[in-house]
Design a protein around this motif. Structure first.
Motif, PDB file in Angstrom:
ATOM      1  N   UNK A 173       0.702  -1.141  -0.101  1.00  0.00           N
ATOM      2  CA  UNK A 173      -0.059   0.211   0.034  1.00  0.00           C
ATOM      3  C   UNK A 173       0.686   1.192   0.263  1.00  0.00           C
ATOM      4  N   UNK A 174       1.893   1.394   0.666  1.00  0.00           N
ATOM      5  CA  UNK A 174       2.650   2.441   0.978  1.00  0.00           C
ATOM      6  C   UNK A 174       3.236   3.002  -0.462  1.00  0.00           C
ATOM      7  N   UNK A 175       4.137   1.901  -0.968  1.00  0.00           N
ATOM      8  CA  UNK A 175       4.625   2.109  -2.132  1.00  0.00           C
ATOM      9  C   UNK A 175       3.842   2.302  -3.473  1.00  0.00           C
ATOM     10  N   UNK A 176       2.687   1.797  -3.319  1.00  0.00           N
ATOM     11  CA  UNK A 176       1.693   1.994  -4.481  1.00  0.00           C
ATOM     12  C   UNK A 176       0.965   3.482  -4.443  1.00  0.00           C
ATOM     13  N   UNK A 177       0.743   3.873  -3.044  1.00  0.00           N
ATOM     14  CA  UNK A 177       0.169   5.116  -2.605  1.00  0.00           C
ATOM     15  C   UNK A 177       1.298   6.490  -2.966  1.00  0.00           C
TER      16      UNK A 177
ATOM     17  N   UNK B 193       0.616   9.218  -5.548  1.00  0.00           N
ATOM     18  CA  UNK B 193       0.389  10.576  -5.126  1.00  0.00           C
ATOM     19  C   UNK B 193       1.473  11.396  -5.572  1.00  0.00           C
ATOM     20  N   UNK B 194       2.731  10.943  -6.050  1.00  0.00           N
ATOM     21  CA  UNK B 194       3.661  11.759  -6.529  1.00  0.00           C
ATOM     22  C   UNK B 194       3.482  12.290  -7.938  1.00  0.00           C
TER      23      UNK B 194
ATOM     24  N   UNK C  59      13.076  11.121  -8.952  1.00  0.00           N
ATOM     25  CA  UNK C  59      12.626  11.570  -7.700  1.00  0.00           C
ATOM     26  C   UNK C  59      11.849  10.153  -7.248  1.00  0.00           C
ATOM     27  N   UNK C  60      10.816   9.661  -8.129  1.00  0.00           N
ATOM     28  CA  UNK C  60       9.643   9.056  -7.572  1.00  0.00           C
ATOM     29  C   UNK C  60      10.530   7.611  -7.263  1.00  0.00           C
ATOM     30  N   UNK C  61      11.284   7.128  -8.421  1.00  0.00           N
ATOM     31  CA  UNK C  61      12.126   6.036  -8.461  1.00  0.00           C
ATOM     32  C   UNK C  61      12.839   5.916  -7.142  1.00  0.00           C
TER      33      UNK C  61
ATOM     34  N   UNK D 170      13.494   3.186  -2.129  1.00  0.00           N
ATOM     35  CA  UNK D 170      13.968   3.263  -0.969  1.00  0.00           C
ATOM     36  C   UNK D 170      12.834   2.901   0.163  1.00  0.00           C
ATOM     37  N   UNK D 171      11.723   3.380  -0.009  1.00  0.00           N
ATOM     38  CA  UNK D 171      10.579   2.869   0.783  1.00  0.00           C
ATOM     39  C   UNK D 171      10.343   1.481   0.764  1.00  0.00           C
ATOM     40  N   UNK D 172      10.399   0.756  -0.509  1.00  0.00           N
ATOM     41  CA  UNK D 172      10.373  -0.730  -0.457  1.00  0.00           C
ATOM     42  C   UNK D 172      11.431  -1.354   0.378  1.00  0.00           C
TER      43      UNK D 172
END
Length: 289
Positions: free
Chosen positions: A213-217, A221-222, A270-272, A277-279
């Motif tokens: 969820x966090x990575x998809x969101x 969002x970005x 930036x998104x990558x 990093x979040x993943x």
């Protein structure tokens, strides 16, 4: 005769061709165009080196849109996950109307983001907007909700959250259903209350769903675009613009394809970085059942 492995490899060719033609080639072209002063239409252009990247870094509008993009990305991610998890926990109970609730929460997902933006615009618009009409019934003065940059950013973040929290809810429901009930029964026997069970059982075992969820969101969002175009078109000025809408305006309104390409390359990088990093960080916190 070809072996089965050879046939299987040949079947990859259409997908690879599709990727090369529609993704890899435009990506390489975008990098090339970012070093030019091309206007997006004419046959004439020249290479200007890193001029467009320097313009991007020194343009105050870039930093305004960058700030807005971060709010859209991380604000939507936070709200979608909190509300999605809350709905999922609610639906994990023994309820008769859980199917109806799940349908109602998920329904906005199937609506086009552009249409969703226009729907909410009719709520927040100054002249004839539903909210101002309701306020007028109580004698209150109308408010131009979308004329203030920070307020417009907050409203757009809310609309994006409202539309896509159903996706987070669905993933969390699947994650909750995969947790063995034996863990909760054992914790109850040991005297653990609801919060203790949630903190020590539910959250750790729900980390794979949280990661998804966090990575998809964050990615969604970005790169937010449709809702912004429908509600404010990035205005007033660049006050509610995102990197996506700024790139769009640079190309079609200012006819500066080189600048738009440079901004697009920066946005991709930036998104990558943020999503990868979040993943990685969230994957480290996952535990196996």
């Amino acid at each position: 005769m070809w072996g089965s492995s050879t046939i299987l490899n040949v079947m990859y060719v259409p997908a690879l061709l599709f990727f090369a033609v529609f993704i890899f080639y435009p990506f390489i072209e975008g990098i090339r165009i970012s070093f030019t002063n091309w206007d997006g239409y004419s046959q004439q252009f020249s290479y200007v080196g890193f001029e467009k990247y320097i313009n991007m870094l020194t343009d105050k509008n870039t930093w305004t849109t960058m700030s807005n993009t971060v709010i859209y990305g991380f604000g939507s991610t936070l709200l979608q996950n909190v509300l999605g998890l809350a709905y999922a926990l609610f639906l994990d109970q023994q309820l008769r109307a859980k199917g109806l609730v799940r349908t109602i929460v998920y329904l906005p997902v199937i609506i086009s983001s552009l249409i969703m933006g226009y729907i909410w615009y009719f709520f927040f618009q100054f002249d004839g907007g539903a909210i101002n009409d309701i306020m007028a019934l109580f004698g209150a003065q109308p408010v131009d909700w979308l004329a203030n940059g920070p307020r417009a950013v907050g409203i757009i973040t809310f609309v994006n959250t409202f539309q896509f929290m159903g996706v987070a809810m669905t993933i969390y429901v699947a994650g909750l259903q995969s947790i063995p009930k034996d863990y909760y029964e054992a914790a109850s026997i040991d005297g653990a209350n609801w919060w203790s069970q949630f903190k020590n059982i539910t959250l750790p075992l729900l980390m794979p769903a949280i990661t998804i969820n966090v990575v998809l969101n964050i990615i969604g969002g970005l790169k937010l675009f449709d809702v912004i175009v429908a509600m404010t078109n990035g205005g007033p000025g660049y006050a509610s613009s995102s990197l996506s809408t700024m790139m769009y305006n640079l190309y079609f309104a200012r006819q500066d394809a080189g600048y738009a390409a440079a901004l697009g390359n920066f946005m991709f990088l930036f998104i990558a970085i943020v999503s990868i990093t979040s993943l990685i960080l969230l994957k480290r916190k996952e535990v196996k059942i």
